[in-house]
Each structure stands twice: as C-alpha cells, then as structure tokens.
Write a protein that holds these residues in place. Structure first.
Motif: not given
Length: 77
Positions: A18-24, A61-62
């Motif tokens: 989720q961190a990678r999804i949210q922050y890119g 996605d994860e």
C-alpha cells in the motif's frame, strides 16, 4: 505457524504494498523492500514458503508488487 505470526506477515506485506501504491515507485523502491524481506528470511523470522503463500493470498495489485519485490530480491539482493 501461530495466527498472530501470520497476521503480522500479512500486515507487513499489505503495508509495504500500500505504501508503494500510495507514494509511488519513486519514493518506495524495490531494493529497500527486498532488503527488509531478505533480513526477515535470514534471521529466521519467517520462511520463504510462508512469504510466497502469503503473497498468493493478497489482492491482485499488492500481489504484483510483492512478486516484483521477491524477483528483485532473488536477482539483486
């Protein structure tokens, strides 16, 4: 494996993805994620089989993010 340990692994995987999804991808890179995962494996905190099976249970996605992280870990870390 105890239920609490499995929950911890699932939380680790979910939070990282989720961190990678949210922050890119520019801010949350594969190498630090792979290094952290490798340290968990090396110190016996968790086995690769458990990580692999836990990844399979993630939302798509994860799951794709963690497949990339594990491939990166196997190749470069």
């Amino acid at each position: 494996m105890a239920i609490q340990e499995q929950r911890g692994i699932n939380q680790f995987l979910h939070t990282g993805a989720q961190a990678r999804i949210q922050y890119g991808q520019d801010k949350i890179r594969l190498t630090p994620m792979a290094k952290t995962t490798k340290k968990l494996l090396e110190h016996g905190s968790v086995s690769r089989d458990v990580i692999d099976s836990s990844v399979q249970g993630l939302p798509q996605d994860e799951k794709e993010i963690w497949e990339d992280v594990l491939t990166h870990m196997d190749m470069f870390v």
